[in-house]
Each structure stands twice: as structure tokens, then as C-alpha cells.
Design a protein around this motif. Structure first.
Motif, short mmCIF file in Angstrom:
data_model
loop_
_atom_site.label_atom_id
_atom_site.label_comp_id
_atom_site.label_asym_id
_atom_site.label_seq_id
_atom_site.Cartn_x
_atom_site.Cartn_y
_atom_site.Cartn_z
N LYS A 37 0.83 -1.21 0.00
CA LYS A 37 0.00 0.00 0.00
C LYS A 37 0.86 1.26 0.00
N ILE A 38 2.01 1.18 0.63
CA ILE A 38 2.94 2.31 0.60
C ILE A 38 3.41 2.53 -0.83
N ARG A 39 3.73 1.45 -1.50
CA ARG A 39 4.29 1.54 -2.85
C ARG A 39 3.36 2.26 -3.82
N ILE A 40 2.05 1.97 -3.75
CA ILE A 40 1.12 2.54 -4.72
C ILE A 40 0.56 3.89 -4.28
N SER A 41 0.82 4.29 -3.06
CA SER A 41 0.19 5.50 -2.53
C SER A 41 0.76 6.77 -3.15
N GLY A 42 -0.10 7.77 -3.21
CA GLY A 42 0.34 9.08 -3.70
C GLY A 42 0.88 9.07 -5.10
N GLY A 43 0.31 8.22 -5.96
CA GLY A 43 0.80 8.12 -7.32
C GLY A 43 2.23 7.65 -7.41
N ASP A 77 7.72 13.73 14.26
CA ASP A 77 8.64 12.63 14.56
C ASP A 77 8.91 11.82 13.30
N PHE A 78 7.87 11.59 12.52
CA PHE A 78 8.09 10.82 11.29
C PHE A 78 8.86 11.63 10.26
N VAL A 79 8.56 12.91 10.16
CA VAL A 79 9.31 13.77 9.25
C VAL A 79 10.79 13.77 9.63
N ASP A 80 11.08 13.76 10.93
CA ASP A 80 12.47 13.70 11.39
C ASP A 80 13.12 12.39 10.96
N LEU A 81 12.37 11.27 11.06
CA LEU A 81 12.89 9.98 10.63
C LEU A 81 13.19 9.99 9.14
N VAL A 82 12.28 10.55 8.36
CA VAL A 82 12.49 10.66 6.91
C VAL A 82 13.74 11.48 6.61
N GLY A 83 13.92 12.56 7.34
CA GLY A 83 15.09 13.41 7.14
C GLY A 83 16.39 12.70 7.48
N ARG A 84 16.37 11.90 8.55
CA ARG A 84 17.59 11.18 8.95
C ARG A 84 18.01 10.17 7.90
N HIS A 85 17.06 9.72 7.10
CA HIS A 85 17.38 8.77 6.03
C HIS A 85 17.65 9.48 4.70
N GLY A 86 17.71 10.80 4.74
CA GLY A 86 18.07 11.55 3.55
C GLY A 86 17.02 11.55 2.45
N CYS A 99 7.08 12.28 -0.93
CA CYS A 99 8.47 12.10 -1.31
C CYS A 99 8.73 12.85 -2.62
N ASP A 100 9.89 13.47 -2.74
CA ASP A 100 10.28 14.04 -4.03
C ASP A 100 10.53 12.93 -5.04
N GLY A 101 11.04 11.81 -4.54
CA GLY A 101 11.37 10.69 -5.40
C GLY A 101 10.27 9.66 -5.45
N SER A 102 10.52 8.51 -4.84
CA SER A 102 9.62 7.37 -4.95
C SER A 102 9.14 6.89 -3.58
N SER A 103 7.95 6.33 -3.55
CA SER A 103 7.42 5.72 -2.34
C SER A 103 8.29 4.55 -1.87
N LYS A 104 9.05 3.99 -2.80
CA LYS A 104 9.94 2.89 -2.44
C LYS A 104 10.99 3.33 -1.43
N ILE A 106 10.39 5.16 1.20
CA ILE A 106 9.79 4.97 2.52
C ILE A 106 9.84 3.51 2.91
N ILE A 107 9.54 2.62 1.96
CA ILE A 107 9.61 1.19 2.25
C ILE A 107 11.03 0.80 2.64
N GLN A 108 12.02 1.27 1.88
CA GLN A 108 13.40 0.93 2.19
C GLN A 108 13.82 1.51 3.54
N MET A 109 13.34 2.68 3.85
CA MET A 109 13.64 3.27 5.16
C MET A 109 13.14 2.38 6.28
N LEU A 110 11.93 1.89 6.16
CA LEU A 110 11.36 1.02 7.19
C LEU A 110 12.10 -0.31 7.26
N LEU A 111 12.48 -0.85 6.10
CA LEU A 111 13.25 -2.09 6.09
C LEU A 111 14.61 -1.87 6.75
#
Length: 392
Positions: A37-43, A77-86, A99-104, A106-111
Motif C-alpha cells: 500500500k505504501i508503494r502505490i500511494s500518492g501516485g 517525529d516521522f518527518v524527522d525519521l524521513v530526514g535522517r534517512h536523507g 516524497c520528491d522521489g519514490s514511495s519505495k 519509505i519502504i526501504q527506510m522502514l526495512l
């Protein structure tokens, strides 16, 4: 094989929980890959949260339940996590963050967060049996044609709801909840297009217009999209969560537009212009062409009295429609309802009467608005359960 925690569901909530609960953790999912669901979200760019996320943006039989989790792990808190992963991101309308790039990403960040915590992930794995034991839970699963017997002290239900069955949604969490005596509130499709059985809007398919949609409960100002089956667009999806079968909705096609004044003024300087031509300056031409068969729009501007212009403006701002239904779970972005919050702790997401059993994310009777709110609930509820398990 024995684990401290087994999480059923490798979606947003399940992966967030796995990254925070410590100990020996296994995440199980029947899909081929995590975070579908993360992958397909937000176009494909993932609307991962909303700047304005708060309890007022969520529906539940207990509107107070989500407050604790949302306060303990906020959108920032989540925005901070996203930032820490660049991961670069941007804001769109109404506080939506993508995301400026891809929803993938976010998935990789969680993995990556799961890997850092030492959590294991098994995909293409099916649950065959589940029972309670004195020490926790015993599961039988099937993976790559092999049966495995697993045990754990903590079991987390993170398999989501019924929305988008083609992606594998089954409502498994509800069945497990009932197995252990938890109640499940009525569920239905939410954030979903309206349908009209007579196909009345086929000729308008693809036309979009800013609109205000409302019913007796609430109102939303966002884009409205006509489709060959009915109505879609953000305003429709938002209102669908508050709609009940057989109810009428009000469509305001001119929210904030002083149409009467504009038409009256134009009548003074361009009275020979056709009324429909002038309306097409403010509404899509195809929509005006459609509406002229349903509303009095004949003649030139000079032919229109103040009363006629007042009536026309009123009709365009109060178009009463009664949908036949919705597109259902097939296209719904989320499921409304779920595991009864009265049976869960709002601080830990643990079942009150079943120690070691947790429910998070869409499986729970907490449903957010369109625009990143449901992801925020996944992050917040997953974090709440994870940190509670880590503290045990």
C-alpha cells in the motif's frame, strides 16, 4: 522456532512496530513484497503524513482513542525519521507531505529500521493455525511449501482491513480478534468514489471542478471528478467516510464564487452574450453543456431577471444527489471500522483481556481523512505498540 514478538502484516504499521519493539522479532506477510500500500500511494510518491494531523482528522466510535498514540509519535517525529534517512520531500495542498522521489524510499527506510533492530521478515508466508498458550501464542505457517511451527510472547495484528482485495486484503485481523474474544465494529469501504446506477455522468467522465460536498454530518472543499460510474475526487472520497446508504449529498459547484453578482454585472455590459457562454467562464464547458438540460439556462444574459439569476446560483450551489452506492472495497483507500477500541489500551494498543495481543493500523476502528492521515495513524499506533512491547 521461538520469538519474542511476531507481527502479522508487513505494511506501514507492522514495519514501524517491528523497528521499535526490540528482542527477537519476526514479521510475516502473505504478499510477495512488504509495504504494497505504501508503494502505490500518492501516485507512487507516498503521501506519508500530513502537517495538520490531529485527533479531529480521524473517525472512530471512540473519538478520543487515537489521541494518546498521535501525541506520543507525531507527524514531526516521522518527518524527522524521513530526514535522517536523507529522503527529500515536499508539501502539496492542505498539508500533504510527499516524497520528491519514490514511495519505495519509505519502504526501504522502514526495512533499514527493521534491520537495525534485528527484525526478520518472511514474505509469501501464510498463517495456517493460531492458538493461545500459557506463555503466549503458537502459530503454524506455510512458507515456500514448508510448514513451520512458531511461538511468541507477543502477537501483533497489523494485517489491515478489507480495502483493495486485489492486493490481498482479507480482513484476517478481524477473524483473529474475534477468535480471542475482541469485538469488531461494523466495517465498510471509506475514502471511496460514489456510484450512480443510471450512468448519468458518463458524458462528463474526466471533468474536474472545485466543489464543496456536504451532508448532514460534515462538508469538504476540494476537487470533484466526474467518472463514467459516478463521482470521485478528493471531496467525494472525504465525504464517503461520513455517508450512509440512501442518503442525499449536496454538491456546491460554485463555493466561494459570487456568481449572481458576476452574472448581473456582465448582464450590464454584455447582455447579448448567451448565458451558457458566460457560465463557461466559471465552470467547465462540458459541465455547462450537461447542466443546461437540467437547469433553466436558455437565452442571453439580457433575458435573465435578478430572480432567475438568483435561482440559478442557488441551484448550482445546492445540487442534491443521491448516490446508488460506492465502488466498495475494490477501490477504497481504507476500511472504516474494525477492532473495537474499547477492547484495547489507547497507550499500548494491547488487548485489555488478552495479554500479549496487540492491534494496530487499519485493523483498528480508527480511520483518517484523505491526505496522509491514515499513514500517520499507522506510524503512531505501530510506534505505540512497539515501544510498549520493548518496555515489557
Amino acid at each position: 522456532m521461538s520469538y519474542d514478538t511476531i507481527i502479522l502484516g508487513a505494511g506501514a504499521a507492522g514495519m514501524m512496530c517491528a523497528a521499535n519493539c526490540g528482542g527477537r522479532v519476526l514479521v510475516i506477510d502473505h504478499a510477495k513484497a512488504p509495504g504494497e500500500k505504501i508503494r502505490i500511494s500518492g501516485g507512487g510518491r507516498c503521501n506519508f503524513t500530513n502537517m495538520h494531523a490531529g485527533p479531529g482528522n480521524f473517525l472512530s466510535q471512540n473519538p478520543h482513542f487515537c489521541k494518546s498514540a498521535l501525541a506520543r509519535y507525531t507527524q514531526w517525529d516521522f518527518v524527522d525519521l524521513v530526514g535522517r534517512h536523507g529522503i527529500a520531500w515536499h508539501e502539496k495542498t492542505l498539508g500533504q507531505l510527499f516524497c520528491d522521489g519514490s514511495s519505495k524510499q519509505i519502504i526501504q527506510m522502514l526495512l533499514d529500521e527493521m534491520a537495525r533492530a534485528g527484525a526478520e521478515l518472511w514474505v509469501q508466508t501464510s498463517l495456517r493455525d493460531l492458538r493461545k498458550t500459557e506463555a503466549g501464542f503458537a502459530l503454524e505457517v506455510e512458507r515456500e511449501g514448508q510448514r513451520h511451527d512458531l511461538t511468541c510472547r507477543n502477537l501483533v495484528l497489523a494485517t489491515g482491513g478489507k480495502s483493495i482485495p486485489k492486493m490481498g486484503a482479507t480482513g484476517l485481523a478481524y477473524d483473529i480478534a474475534r477468535q480471542f474474544g475482541l469485538r469488531v465494529t461494523d466495517t465498510r469501504a471509506a475514502l471511496v468514489p460514489f456510484t450512480f446506477s443510471d450512468g448519468r455522468f458518463k458524458e462528463l467522465s474526466g471533468v474536474s471542478v472545485p466543489a464543496r460536498l456536504s451532508n448532514v454530518r460534515t462538508s469538504f472543499d476540494e476537487a470533484l471528478l466526474f467518472t463514467h460510474r459516478g463521482l470521485s475526487g478528493p471531496s467525494v472520497l472525504q465525504l464517503s467516510s461520513y455517508w450512509r446508504e440512501g442518503e442525499a449529498i449536496c454538491v456546491n459547484l460554485i463555493p466561494g464564487l459570487p456568481l449572481f453578482d458576476l452574472l448581473r454585472d456582465q448582464r450590464q455590459v454584455g447582455g447579448r452574450k448567451a448565458l451558457t457562454t458566460e457560465l463557461a467562464r466559471h465552470l467547465p464547458a462540458r459541465l455547462v453543456e450537461y447542466l443546461k438540460h437540467h437547469l433553466p439556462m436558455n437565452g442571453n444574459l439580457a433575458d435573465q431577471s435578478d430572480v432567475a439569476l438568483t435561482d440559478l446560483s442557488a441551484a448550482l450551489s445546492d445540487w442534491q444527489l443521491t448516490p446508488s452506492g460506492t465502488e466498495g472495497y475494490r477501490t477504497a483507500e481504507v476500511t472504516l471500522g474494525g477492532i473495537d477500541t474499547d477492547d484495547l489500551s489507547s497507550k499500548t494498543m494491547e488487548a485489555r483481556d488478552v495479554p500479549g495481543l496487540y492491534a494496530i493500523g487499519e485493523a483498528v476502528d480508527v480511520t483518517g481523512w484523505l491526505g496522509g492521515y491514515n499513514f500517520q495513524w499507522a506510524w503512531s499506533s505501530g510506534h505505540a505498540a512497539g515501544t510498549a512491547i520493548a518496555a515489557r
